[in-house]
Design a protein around this motif. Structure first.
Motif, PDB file in Angstrom:
ATOM      1  N   ASP A 128     -31.081   6.965  65.898  1.00 49.23           N
ATOM      2  CA  ASP A 128     -29.686   6.670  66.227  1.00 49.23           C
ATOM      3  C   ASP A 128     -29.018   7.882  66.868  1.00 49.23           C
ATOM      4  O   ASP A 128     -28.293   7.761  67.862  1.00 49.23           O
ATOM      5  N   GLU A 129     -29.288   9.049  66.333  1.00 44.79           N
ATOM      6  CA  GLU A 129     -28.716  10.277  66.897  1.00 44.79           C
ATOM      7  C   GLU A 129     -29.298  10.571  68.276  1.00 44.79           C
ATOM      8  O   GLU A 129     -28.568  10.902  69.218  1.00 44.79           O
ATOM      9  N   LEU A 130     -30.612  10.431  68.421  1.00 42.37           N
ATOM     10  CA  LEU A 130     -31.256  10.725  69.696  1.00 42.37           C
ATOM     11  C   LEU A 130     -30.873   9.721  70.790  1.00 42.37           C
ATOM     12  O   LEU A 130     -30.851  10.056  71.970  1.00 42.37           O
ATOM     13  N   MET A 131     -30.558   8.492  70.380  1.00 44.39           N
ATOM     14  CA  MET A 131     -30.210   7.439  71.332  1.00 44.39           C
ATOM     15  C   MET A 131     -28.698   7.315  71.533  1.00 44.39           C
ATOM     16  O   MET A 131     -28.234   6.355  72.168  1.00 44.39           O
ATOM     17  N   ALA A 132     -27.919   8.250  71.021  1.00 43.39           N
ATOM     18  CA  ALA A 132     -26.455   8.135  71.066  1.00 43.39           C
ATOM     19  C   ALA A 132     -25.935   7.941  72.492  1.00 43.39           C
ATOM     20  O   ALA A 132     -24.999   7.168  72.734  1.00 43.39           O
ATOM     21  N   THR A 133     -26.543   8.607  73.452  1.00 48.22           N
ATOM     22  CA  THR A 133     -26.111   8.491  74.854  1.00 48.22           C
ATOM     23  C   THR A 133     -26.424   7.123  75.430  1.00 48.22           C
ATOM     24  O   THR A 133     -25.773   6.674  76.381  1.00 48.22           O
ATOM     25  N   TRP A 134     -27.405   6.440  74.836  1.00 45.08           N
ATOM     26  CA  TRP A 134     -27.889   5.173  75.411  1.00 45.08           C
ATOM     27  C   TRP A 134     -27.711   3.991  74.464  1.00 45.08           C
ATOM     28  O   TRP A 134     -28.528   3.084  74.422  1.00 45.08           O
ATOM     29  N   GLY A 135     -26.648   4.030  73.668  1.00 41.02           N
ATOM     30  CA  GLY A 135     -26.329   2.870  72.838  1.00 41.02           C
ATOM     31  C   GLY A 135     -26.719   2.967  71.384  1.00 41.02           C
ATOM     32  O   GLY A 135     -26.463   2.047  70.610  1.00 41.02           O
ATOM     33  N   GLY A 136     -27.330   4.086  70.972  1.00 37.69           N
ATOM     34  CA  GLY A 136     -27.673   4.263  69.573  1.00 37.69           C
ATOM     35  C   GLY A 136     -28.822   3.382  69.124  1.00 37.69           C
ATOM     36  O   GLY A 136     -29.490   2.727  69.927  1.00 37.69           O
ATOM     37  N   PHE A 137     -29.049   3.396  67.820  1.00 32.62           N
ATOM     38  CA  PHE A 137     -30.115   2.584  67.229  1.00 32.62           C
ATOM     39  C   PHE A 137     -29.601   1.971  65.942  1.00 32.62           C
ATOM     40  O   PHE A 137     -29.008   2.648  65.099  1.00 32.62           O
ATOM     41  N   ASP A 138     -29.832   0.686  65.779  1.00 26.53           N
ATOM     42  CA  ASP A 138     -29.428  -0.049  64.587  1.00 26.53           C
ATOM     43  C   ASP A 138     -30.582  -0.958  64.195  1.00 26.53           C
ATOM     44  O   ASP A 138     -31.067  -1.740  65.020  1.00 26.53           O
ATOM     45  N   HIS A 139     -31.047  -0.879  62.951  1.00 28.18           N
ATOM     46  CA  HIS A 139     -32.257  -1.628  62.583  1.00 28.18           C
ATOM     47  C   HIS A 139     -32.036  -3.137  62.630  1.00 28.18           C
ATOM     48  O   HIS A 139     -32.961  -3.901  62.877  1.00 28.18           O
ATOM     49  N   ASN A 140     -30.796  -3.574  62.399  1.00 24.49           N
ATOM     50  CA  ASN A 140     -30.515  -5.006  62.470  1.00 24.49           C
ATOM     51  C   ASN A 140     -30.617  -5.498  63.919  1.00 24.49           C
ATOM     52  O   ASN A 140     -31.203  -6.549  64.201  1.00 24.49           O
ATOM     53  N   ALA A 141     -30.040  -4.725  64.833  1.00 21.53           N
ATOM     54  CA  ALA A 141     -30.147  -5.074  66.258  1.00 21.53           C
ATOM     55  C   ALA A 141     -31.590  -4.984  66.725  1.00 21.53           C
ATOM     56  O   ALA A 141     -32.039  -5.786  67.557  1.00 21.53           O
ATOM     57  N   GLN A 142     -32.342  -4.020  66.181  1.00 19.42           N
ATOM     58  CA  GLN A 142     -33.745  -3.887  66.566  1.00 19.42           C
ATOM     59  C   GLN A 142     -34.558  -5.080  66.082  1.00 19.42           C
ATOM     60  O   GLN A 142     -35.484  -5.535  66.778  1.00 19.42           O
ATOM     61  N   ALA A 143     -34.220  -5.601  64.905  1.00 14.56           N
ATOM     62  CA  ALA A 143     -34.909  -6.802  64.415  1.00 14.56           C
ATOM     63  C   ALA A 143     -34.682  -7.967  65.375  1.00 14.56           C
ATOM     64  O   ALA A 143     -35.615  -8.719  65.687  1.00 14.56           O
ATOM     65  N   LEU A 144     -33.441  -8.115  65.854  1.00 13.84           N
ATOM     66  CA  LEU A 144     -33.156  -9.169  66.836  1.00 13.84           C
ATOM     67  C   LEU A 144     -33.946  -8.919  68.112  1.00 13.84           C
ATOM     68  O   LEU A 144     -34.503  -9.855  68.706  1.00 13.84           O
ATOM     69  N   ARG A 145     -34.017  -7.681  68.547  1.00 19.17           N
ATOM     70  CA  ARG A 145     -34.768  -7.329  69.754  1.00 19.17           C
ATOM     71  C   ARG A 145     -36.248  -7.683  69.601  1.00 19.17           C
ATOM     72  O   ARG A 145     -36.882  -8.199  70.529  1.00 19.17           O
ATOM     73  N   ILE A 146     -36.776  -7.458  68.424  1.00 11.32           N
ATOM     74  CA  ILE A 146     -38.191  -7.762  68.168  1.00 11.32           C
ATOM     75  C   ILE A 146     -38.454  -9.253  68.271  1.00 11.32           C
ATOM     76  O   ILE A 146     -39.392  -9.692  68.945  1.00 11.32           O
ATOM     77  N   VAL A 147     -37.616 -10.059  67.613  1.00 14.19           N
ATOM     78  CA  VAL A 147     -37.909 -11.499  67.549  1.00 14.19           C
ATOM     79  C   VAL A 147     -37.479 -12.241  68.805  1.00 14.19           C
ATOM     80  O   VAL A 147     -37.842 -13.414  68.981  1.00 14.19           O
ATOM     81  N   THR A 148     -36.726 -11.582  69.691  1.00 18.12           N
ATOM     82  CA  THR A 148     -36.319 -12.256  70.928  1.00 18.12           C
ATOM     83  C   THR A 148     -36.949 -11.657  72.184  1.00 18.12           C
ATOM     84  O   THR A 148     -36.927 -12.295  73.236  1.00 18.12           O
ATOM     85  N   LYS A 149     -37.545 -10.446  72.085  1.00 23.40           N
ATOM     86  CA  LYS A 149     -38.089  -9.787  73.277  1.00 23.40           C
ATOM     87  C   LYS A 149     -39.453  -9.142  73.068  1.00 23.40           C
ATOM     88  O   LYS A 149     -40.365  -9.308  73.882  1.00 23.40           O
ATOM     89  N   LEU A 150     -39.587  -8.359  72.009  1.00 20.89           N
ATOM     90  CA  LEU A 150     -40.708  -7.427  71.926  1.00 20.89           C
ATOM     91  C   LEU A 150     -42.006  -8.051  71.430  1.00 20.89           C
ATOM     92  O   LEU A 150     -43.083  -7.529  71.736  1.00 20.89           O
ATOM     93  N   GLU A 151     -41.927  -9.109  70.652  1.00 17.09           N
ATOM     94  CA  GLU A 151     -43.149  -9.802  70.247  1.00 17.09           C
ATOM     95  C   GLU A 151     -43.674 -10.602  71.433  1.00 17.09           C
ATOM     96  O   GLU A 151     -42.947 -11.413  72.007  1.00 17.09           O
TER      97      GLU A 151
END
Length: 413
Positions: A128-151
Motif C-alpha cells: 500500500d505504501e509502495l503503490m501510494a502514487t498509483w492508487g495504493g493497495f487494498d486486499h479487498n479490492a485485490q480480491a475483486l481484481r483476482i476474481v474478475t481479471k487475474l484468474e
C-alpha cells in the motif's frame, strides 16, 4: 457399468433446497453474471461460485500465506487457507440457523481473503505504501481484481465470472462503501473507494451504498469469530500467551474457569481446545439469537429489506460485542504487536519492499514470462503488474524470489 444414454442432462435435478427465510437470497432469482452463462442442471448458481473459488489458483495459494504467524516457523499455526476454511464453516452454521442460503455465505467466506499478500498484513501495508502514487493497495479490492481479471481459467472471459450476489458480498461484506449520492463513506480511511472497485462497479453495479445480503454479513462476522478464537489458540501454542493471561479477559476467563471446574487437572493442550470450542459456541449462539431479533424487529420480508437497513442485521448482542472488543484489545499488544512477531514482520517487510523496488527499477529481473511485458509499460501499469505479481506470492515463493534476485533470503523464524 455403462450409463444409460437416456439419462440425459436435462433430466438431472439439483437436490431439494431447504425452505429459506423471507430475508434470504433466492439463488433462482440471482441478478446473474457479467458474462451470461447457461444454468447448471445439477448445481445452484451459488454452488457453482463456491466451486469456482475452491478450484482457483488464488485459493490454493492461501495454504502458504501467513495469517499471524509465518508458516515457516511451525506447521501447526493457522495459514490464510486454514483460517478461510474455519470462517466458511462458521458462516455456514450461522446462515443455516438463520435459514439463509448457506452456499452463498460459504462462497463469500471462501473468497474473502483471496486478495491477501504474502506475510499477512505486513505485505499489504508495504505494498500500500509502495503503490501510494498509483492508487495504493487494498486486499479487498485485490480480491475483486483476482476474481474478475487475474484468474485465467476460462476460454470466454477473464476471472471467474461470479454471480452478482457473490461479488457484492466480497466487496461489501464489511458494509457499504458509499453514501447514496456517490461520495465515499468515512470507513474508506479518507482515501476513497479503491479504483478497482469503482471501475468494476461502473460496468456491473454492485450497489455500493447499501449493505450486502445477510449471507455476506454471516461471512463477515464469522471472520471476527474465527480469528478471535484461533489467534488465542495460536498465541498460546507460540508461547506468546499463557493460560494464566486469559483469566482476566472478558468471557474467556469465565470459560477457563468453567473448563477447570468440569475437568480438574486437564492438560494444557486440551484446556486450550476446550476454551476455543466454547468461545466459538458462545459467539455463534449469540449471533443467531441477536440476528433473528434484528431481522424480526426490522420487519425484513426480503433480501432487499436487509440491504436497505441502516445497520447490519447479522450482529452480536451488545454484551457479546463488548466481549469481542475486549478480546481484540487483549490480543493486539499481546500477540499482534509482540516483539517476536514484530521482528519477523520487519524482516518480511524488507523482502516485499526489496522485490518491488528492484522489479520497478529493473523489469528484466522479473521472471522471463513477466519481464518482457513489464518493460513495455509506463510506471503506473508496470507498478500494478508488479504489485499483482508480488501480492499473489506465497510466503515461501517470496523468499525464493528474494534469493533468486539478491542471492540470499532472511530466515523468518
Amino acid at each position: 457399468m455403462a450409463i444409460d444414454p437416456r439419462f440425459a442432462a436435462d433430466q438431472l435435478k439439483t437436490a431439494p433446497a431447504p425452505i429459506l427465510a423471507p430475508w434470504a437470497v433466492d439463488h433462482s432469482a440471482s441478478r446473474g453474471r457479467l458474462e451470461p452463462e447457461a444454468r447448471s442442471p445439477t448445481r445452484t448458481e451459488f454452488q457453482r461460485d463456491r466451486d469456482r473459488i475452491i478450484h482457483s489458483t488464488a485459493f490454493r495459494r492461501l495454504a502458504h500465506k501467513t495469517q499471524v504467524f509465518v508458516p515457516l516457523e511451525a506447521d501447526h499455526f493457522r495459514t490464510r487457507l486454514t483460517h478461510t476454511i474455519e470462517v466458511a464453516q462458521i458462516a455456514r452454521a450461522i446462515a443455516r440457523s438463520l435459514r439463509l442460503d448457506d452456499d452463498l455465505a460459504e462462497a463469500i467466506a471462501l473468497a474473502h481473503d483471496l486478495g491477501h499478500t504474502p506475510f499477512g498484513h505486513t505485505g499489504e501495508d508495504v505494498l500500500d505504501e509502495l503503490m501510494a502514487t498509483w492508487g495504493g493497495f487494498d486486499h479487498n479490492a485485490q480480491a475483486l481484481r483476482i476474481v474478475t481479471k487475474l484468474e485465467h481459467r476460462y476460454a470466454r472471459y477473464a476471472g471467474l465470472n461470479l454471480c452478482w450476489e457473490t461479488l457484492e458480498g466480497l466487496v461489501k461484506h464489511n458494509g457499504p462503501l458509499m453514501i447514496a449520492e456517490g461520495a465515499p463513506l468515512a470507513q474508506t480511511h479518507g482515501r476513497g473507494v479503491p479504483a478497482e472497485i469503482v471501475n468494476y462497479n461502473a460496468q456491473h453495479d454492485l450497489a455500493l451504498s447499501t449493505f450486502a445480503s445477510a449471507e455476506a454479513q454471516c461471512a463477515a462476522i464469522a471472520d471476527d469469530i474465527a480469528y478471535n478464537t484461533h489467534d488465542i489458540d495460536d498465541g498460546l501454542r507460540a508461547g506468546l500467551l499463557s493460560i494464566e493471561d486469559l483469566r482476566h479477559v472478558e468471557l474467556v476467563g469465565d470459560l477457563l474457569k468453567e473448563v477447570e471446574q468440569l475437568h480438574p487437572g486437564l492438560d494444557a493442550a486440551r484446556t486450550i481446545h476446550e476454551i476455543g470450542r466454547r468461545l466459538i459456541t458462545c459467539f455463534v449462539e449469540d449471533v443467531i439469537t441477536q440476528s433473528l431479533s434484528n431481522l424480526q424487529t426490522a420487519n425484513c420480508l426480503s433480501a432487499a429489506d436487509v440491504r436497505a437497513q441502516e445497520r447490519p442485521m447479522v450482529s452480536f448482542s451488545a454484551s457479546m460485542a463488548k466481549a469481542d472488543r475486549a478480546i481484540k484489545a487483549f490480543l493486539f499488544p499481546q500477540v499482534y504487536r509482540h516483539e517476536k512477531v514484530m521482528a519477523i514482520r520487519r524482516e518480511a517487510a524488507g523482502v516485499v519492499e526489496a522485490l518491488f523496488t528492484r522489479f520497478m527499477k529493473e523489469p528484466k529481473s522479473l521472471p522471463p514470462d513477466r519481464s518482457t511485458s513489464a518493460s513495455e509499460y509506463e510506471d503506473p501499469i508496470r507498478a500494478r503488474m508488479i504489485c499483482d505479481y508480488i501480492a499473489g506470492m506465497t510466503d515461501r515463493f517470496a523468499l525464493s524470489e528474494h534469493k533468486r534476485v539478491f542471492g540470499s533470503a532472511p530466515d523468518l523464524r
